[in-house]
Design an enzyme around this catalytic site. Structure first.
Site, short mmCIF file in Angstrom:
data_model
loop_
_atom_site.label_atom_id
_atom_site.label_comp_id
_atom_site.label_asym_id
_atom_site.label_seq_id
_atom_site.Cartn_x
_atom_site.Cartn_y
_atom_site.Cartn_z
N MET A 42 -77.09 12.09 -80.51
CA MET A 42 -76.04 10.45 -80.47
C MET A 42 -76.16 9.51 -79.93
O MET A 42 -75.62 8.60 -79.50
CB MET A 42 -74.76 10.92 -80.70
CG MET A 42 -75.04 11.47 -81.87
SD MET A 42 -73.37 12.81 -82.63
CE MET A 42 -72.82 11.26 -83.35
N GLY A 98 -79.58 19.05 -81.10
CA GLY A 98 -80.77 19.39 -82.16
C GLY A 98 -82.18 19.71 -82.03
O GLY A 98 -82.69 19.00 -81.43
N GLU A 147 -69.13 19.93 -69.08
CA GLU A 147 -69.91 19.86 -67.62
C GLU A 147 -69.19 19.19 -66.56
O GLU A 147 -69.45 18.92 -65.09
CB GLU A 147 -71.06 19.48 -67.84
CG GLU A 147 -72.21 18.94 -67.32
CD GLU A 147 -73.37 17.98 -67.35
OE1 GLU A 147 -73.39 17.90 -68.46
OE2 GLU A 147 -74.05 17.36 -67.01
N ILE A 207 -77.12 15.78 -87.27
CA ILE A 207 -77.32 16.04 -87.97
C ILE A 207 -77.51 17.62 -88.37
O ILE A 207 -77.54 18.63 -87.85
CB ILE A 207 -78.90 16.53 -87.43
CG1 ILE A 207 -79.40 13.94 -87.14
CG2 ILE A 207 -80.33 15.83 -88.91
CD1 ILE A 207 -79.02 13.31 -88.67
N ASP A 258 -78.41 23.78 -81.20
CA ASP A 258 -78.23 24.12 -82.62
C ASP A 258 -79.80 23.47 -82.93
O ASP A 258 -80.52 23.22 -82.51
CB ASP A 258 -77.35 23.72 -83.24
CG ASP A 258 -76.61 22.00 -83.29
OD1 ASP A 258 -76.90 21.39 -82.65
OD2 ASP A 258 -78.24 21.30 -83.74
N1 ADE Z 1 -76.25 17.00 -80.39
C1 ADE Z 1 -76.63 18.31 -80.52
N2 ADE Z 1 -76.90 18.37 -81.42
C2 ADE Z 1 -77.19 17.66 -82.41
C3 ADE Z 1 -77.44 17.21 -83.60
N3 ADE Z 1 -77.26 18.14 -84.82
N4 ADE Z 1 -77.50 15.95 -84.43
C4 ADE Z 1 -76.96 14.96 -83.72
N5 ADE Z 1 -76.65 15.22 -82.15
C5 ADE Z 1 -76.80 17.10 -81.46
#
Ligand code: ADE
Length: 252
Positions: free
Chosen positions: A194, A79, A13, A173, A218
């Protein structure tokens, strides 16, 4: 003129934004490159936050103390913690929590010492402006700008934008037990990432207005790492680019 710090958790990005940056001046501090210049007539400082709470806090502090930014926008991926949220949706953060912070028995789990609360709110004006920028992206640019090949591949049909709470911690995660534990231990959290809550804590302490926007990449379960780089490169970084462009272009 107001100066906006734009922190990205995605190098891809940042690369797209850099192509549009005028009068670019680069300064390296603490192993990070800070790119100062103008985007669509606005003073900005662009930087890759790196990953995790420590990296993001340090980058935020430099943006505030060295570059004297008036506001910060953080964009990246997250996520999903909620079954109604799908890959390709966008979340604008309201409150940010550190899901891995626990100073019990001295304080209740998640309560931040001295600040004495669990959550830190983003700035209301920026939050609404980001929401409008994201809605405009979905209404006006999405169909033309995001390749249908990827939309099909990632099963993105009718993506939505939501405002809600986000949890941050120093873990990617990718198992449903951990995901459910985070969701159940905090109020109404929609997504996990994060950095956001760490940036929020620094901004709160320095009284700098903050906005956080995250594209869902995700479901934070065992499938989480499948195709993650492809999604970030081809979809999420494009989303963020257009949302930031719309944000800077908005009048209010
Ligand atoms: N950023 C994108 N997906 C994530 C996940 N599953 N856990 C932590 N940070 C993320």
């Amino acid at each position: 003129m107001k100066k906006t710090g734009i922190m990205s958790a995605m190098v891809e990005e940042l690369d797209i934004l850099l192509k549009h940056l005028k009068n670019k001046k680069t300064q390296t501090i603490g192993q990070r490159e800070y790119y100062c210049g103008e985007l669509w007539g606005h003073n900005v400082v662009l930087v890759f936050s790196r990953w995790g709470k420590v990296a993001a806090s340090s980058t935020t502090t430099t943006l505030i103390t060295e570059f004297k930014v008036d506001e910060i926008i953080f964009s990246g991926v997250a996520g999903a913690l909620d079954g109604d949220i799908n890959i390709g949706d966008v979340i604008v953060a309201e409150n940010l929590f550190q899901h891995d912070f626990d100073a019990s028995p001295f304080l209740l789990r998640h309560v931040l010492p001295l600040i004495m609360k669990k959550e830190i709110a983003t700035n209301s004006r920026i939050k609404h402006k980001l929401f409008d920028a994201g809605s405009d992206f979905f209404n006006k640019q999405f169909k033309e700008e995001i390749s249908s090949e990827y939309l099909e591949e990632f099963d993105i049909d009718k993506p939505k934008i939501l405002m809600g709470n986000i949890a941050s911690g120093d873990q990617f995660i990718r198992d449903s037990k951990k995901r459910d534990e985070i969701r159940q231990s905090l109020d109404n959290v929609l997504a996990v990432e994060m950095e956001g809550a760490a940036v929020a804590q620094v901004c709160y302490e320095f009284e700098v207005p903050l906005g956080v926007i995250r594209t869902i990449s995700d479901d934070a379960n065992d499938e989480a790492i499948k195709d993650f780089p492809k999604f970030v490169y081809n979809v999420a970084s494009q989303y963020s680019f257009f949302i930031i462009k719309n944000y800077l272009g908005h009048k209010h």
